[in-house]
Design an enzyme around this catalytic site. Structure first.
Site, PDB file in Angstrom:
ATOM      1  N   ILE A  16     -56.440  -8.934  -1.727  1.00 63.04           N
ATOM      2  CA  ILE A  16     -57.514  -8.568  -0.357  1.00 63.04           C
ATOM      3  C   ILE A  16     -57.594  -7.279  -0.042  1.00 63.04           C
ATOM      4  O   ILE A  16     -58.635  -6.475  -0.198  1.00 63.04           O
ATOM      5  CB  ILE A  16     -57.552  -9.820   0.500  1.00 63.04           C
ATOM      6  N   GLY A  17     -56.215  -6.756   0.149  1.00 65.35           N
ATOM      7  CA  GLY A  17     -56.158  -5.604   0.950  1.00 65.35           C
ATOM      8  C   GLY A  17     -56.691  -4.479  -0.090  1.00 65.35           C
ATOM      9  O   GLY A  17     -57.193  -3.395  -0.005  1.00 65.35           O
ATOM     10  N   TYR A 152     -48.166 -21.289   9.351  1.00 62.98           N
ATOM     11  CA  TYR A 152     -49.113 -20.323   8.705  1.00 62.98           C
ATOM     12  C   TYR A 152     -50.503 -20.358   9.707  1.00 62.98           C
ATOM     13  O   TYR A 152     -51.037 -19.558  10.151  1.00 62.98           O
ATOM     14  CB  TYR A 152     -49.652 -20.607   7.076  1.00 62.98           C
TER      15      TYR A 152
HETATM   16  N1  LIG Z   1     -55.557 -15.066  -0.672  1.00 59.31           N
HETATM   17  C1  LIG Z   1     -56.250 -16.113   0.073  1.00 59.31           C
HETATM   18  O1  LIG Z   1     -56.714 -17.082  -0.351  1.00 59.31           O
HETATM   19  C2  LIG Z   1     -56.377 -16.020   1.466  1.00 59.31           C
HETATM   20  C3  LIG Z   1     -57.142 -16.638   2.453  1.00 59.31           C
HETATM   21  C4  LIG Z   1     -57.054 -16.592   3.939  1.00 59.31           C
HETATM   22  C5  LIG Z   1     -56.375 -15.206   4.383  1.00 59.31           C
HETATM   23  N2  LIG Z   1     -55.742 -14.720   3.593  1.00 59.31           N
HETATM   24  C6  LIG Z   1     -55.275 -13.648   4.351  1.00 59.31           C
HETATM   25  O2  LIG Z   1     -55.579 -12.294   3.706  1.00 59.31           O
HETATM   26  C7  LIG Z   1     -54.390 -11.290   3.582  1.00 59.31           C
HETATM   27  C8  LIG Z   1     -54.109 -10.679   2.365  1.00 59.31           C
HETATM   28  O3  LIG Z   1     -53.823 -11.794   1.624  1.00 59.31           O
HETATM   29  P1  LIG Z   1     -53.830 -11.617  -0.223  1.00 59.31           P
HETATM   30  O4  LIG Z   1     -54.123 -12.972  -0.681  1.00 59.31           O
HETATM   31  O5  LIG Z   1     -54.189 -10.473  -0.490  1.00 59.31           O
HETATM   32  O6  LIG Z   1     -52.296 -11.674  -0.331  1.00 59.31           O
HETATM   33  P2  LIG Z   1     -50.957 -10.690  -1.176  1.00 59.31           P
HETATM   34  O7  LIG Z   1     -51.803 -10.350  -2.503  1.00 59.31           O
HETATM   35  O8  LIG Z   1     -49.867 -11.600  -1.233  1.00 59.31           O
HETATM   36  O9  LIG Z   1     -50.937  -9.481  -0.513  1.00 59.31           O
HETATM   37  C9  LIG Z   1     -50.602  -9.509   0.760  1.00 59.31           C
HETATM   38  C10 LIG Z   1     -50.119  -7.870   1.151  1.00 59.31           C
HETATM   39  O10 LIG Z   1     -49.342  -8.000   2.322  1.00 59.31           O
HETATM   40  C11 LIG Z   1     -48.476  -7.177   2.286  1.00 59.31           C
HETATM   41  N3  LIG Z   1     -47.265  -7.443   3.348  1.00 59.31           N
HETATM   42  C12 LIG Z   1     -46.682  -8.704   3.443  1.00 59.31           C
HETATM   43  N4  LIG Z   1     -45.698  -8.505   4.376  1.00 59.31           N
HETATM   44  C13 LIG Z   1     -45.788  -7.606   4.666  1.00 59.31           C
HETATM   45  C14 LIG Z   1     -44.832  -6.791   5.741  1.00 59.31           C
HETATM   46  N5  LIG Z   1     -43.946  -7.184   6.349  1.00 59.31           N
HETATM   47  N6  LIG Z   1     -45.048  -5.306   5.730  1.00 59.31           N
HETATM   48  C15 LIG Z   1     -45.856  -4.696   5.029  1.00 59.31           C
HETATM   49  N7  LIG Z   1     -46.806  -5.265   4.246  1.00 59.31           N
HETATM   50  C16 LIG Z   1     -46.719  -6.304   3.871  1.00 59.31           C
HETATM   51  C17 LIG Z   1     -47.809  -6.960   0.944  1.00 59.31           C
HETATM   52  O11 LIG Z   1     -47.138  -5.839   0.533  1.00 59.31           O
HETATM   53  P3  LIG Z   1     -46.320  -5.780  -0.650  1.00 59.31           P
HETATM   54  O12 LIG Z   1     -46.571  -6.462  -1.798  1.00 59.31           O
HETATM   55  O13 LIG Z   1     -46.363  -4.127  -0.967  1.00 59.31           O
HETATM   56  O14 LIG Z   1     -44.970  -6.184  -0.250  1.00 59.31           O
HETATM   57  C18 LIG Z   1     -49.365  -7.190   0.270  1.00 59.31           C
HETATM   58  O15 LIG Z   1     -49.904  -5.979   0.123  1.00 59.31           O
HETATM   59  C19 LIG Z   1     -53.359 -12.053   4.378  1.00 59.31           C
HETATM   60  O16 LIG Z   1     -53.385 -11.967   5.892  1.00 59.31           O
HETATM   61  C20 LIG Z   1     -53.719 -13.545   4.131  1.00 59.31           C
HETATM   62  O17 LIG Z   1     -53.109 -14.319   5.110  1.00 59.31           O
HETATM   63  C21 LIG Z   1     -55.685 -14.876   2.200  1.00 59.31           C
END
Ligand SMILES: NC(=O)c1ccc[n+]([C@@H]2O[C@H](COP(=O)([O-])OP(=O)(O)OC[C@H]3O[C@@H](n4cnc5c(N)ncnc54)[C@H](OP(=O)(O)O)[C@@H]3O)[C@@H](O)[C@H]2O)c1
Length: 248
Positions: A16-17, A152
């Site tokens: 997402i980021g 979570y």
């Molecule tokens: N995907 C979904 O279905 C979903 C649904 C609801 C909410 N969300 C929320 O949306 C956000 C993004 O999710 P996503 O699906 O894009 O997840 P993702 O693909 O796993 O990406 C997570 C990101 O967070 C970074 N990160 C994690 N821990 C970190 C730390 N301690 N310090 C710095 N960076 C850190 C990771 O960095 P590195 O990879 O560089 O380590 C990565 O860039 C999260 O907060 C998640 O809870 C996601």
């Protein structure tokens, strides 16, 4: 929509980021992107359009690292018009398997990071006094229960509480604080999550999303709205981006 706004996107090395950084760059923003994995962060950097953007690696698990990151942004880039805090982790664990470290890791990555990013943004000269937007990535898990998701869910509910109180505290200096609550989005996080559940459970979860699972771009568009002046009278709220999941 975001012409010449300077915006920090955390978690920009993935999912997402990354989609938010890409969309914001197309909307004219100048970006500071951060993540832990330098290679994937650089892949995001080269995929951005427009301005000269900045990539800074940081592990947001430590308050010292957050302070260093925010000091460095202040020195190298200057005033921020917004932050979208996407960095976060998901723990899919039934209670029997849960350890204290899982709880601490989850709250550190999802809640403590948000609190201290805003603390170090709040210093004079770091935010735009004419209007700054902070967006936290919550989840439908904050308000809709699912098994094996309690830690979570608790962390995301804490994040929404944090956003409301920060919104009250910071309104007088024109900093808005809102949350986005996505349903299941097709990212690495969903891929990892699907390894912990059966095909039948995944299919049931899909059925709970009347519009199907979302794309990262669906969240990016909503983040664009909350980061733009179109939402200048919106603070302390949560916008659901969930294909209808929470309407049940
Ligand atoms: N995907 C979904 O279905 C979903 C649904 C609801 C909410 N969300 C929320 O949306 C956000 C993004 O999710 P996503 O699906 O894009 O997840 P993702 O693909 O796993 O990406 C997570 C990101 O967070 C970074 N990160 C994690 N821990 C970190 C730390 N301690 N310090 C710095 N960076 C850190 C990771 O960095 P590195 O990879 O560089 O380590 C990565 O860039 C999260 O907060 C998640 O809870 C996601």
């Amino acid at each position: 929509m975001l012409q010449d706004k300077t915006i920090l996107v955390t978690g920009a090395s993935s999912g997402i980021g990354r989609a938010i950084a890409q969309y914001f760059s197309c909307q004219g923003a100048r970006l500071v992107i951060t993540g832990r994995n330098q290679q994937r962060l650089n892949e995001t950097l080269v995929s951005l359009s427009g301005h000269t953007h900045t990539a800074l690696t940081a592990n947001l698990d430590s308050v010292e690292a957050i302070q260093l990151l925010m000091d460095s942004i202040s020195d190298k880039v200057g005033v921020l018009d917004g932050i979208v805090h996407c960095a976060g982790i998901k723990k899919t664990l039934p209670l029997q398997a849960l350890q204290e470290k899982d709880f601490d890791d989850c709250f550190s990555a999802n809640v403590k990071s948000a609190q201290f990013i805003v603390k170090f943004l709040r210093k004079k000269g770091r935010f735009n006094p004419l209007g700054t937007s902070v967006v936290f990535l919550s989840s439908v898990a904050a308000s809709c229960g699912e098994p094996a998701n309690s830690t979570y869910a608790a962390s995301k509910a804490a994040l929404e509480g944090l956003a409301k109180s920060l919104a009250m505290e910071l309104a007088r200096i024109n900093i808005r604080v809102n949350c986005l609550a996505p349903g299941m989005i097709k990212t690495e996080m969903l891929h990892d999550f699907s390894k912990h559940i059966t095909e039948e459970q995944l299919s049931k979860l899909l059925q709970k999303h009347p519009l199907g699972f979302g794309e990262p771009e669906d969240v990016a568009h909503a983040a664009g709205f909350l980061s733009s002046d179109l939402s200048k009278w919106i603070t302390g709220t949560t916008l659901f981006v969930d294909g209808g999941y929470s309407a049940h």
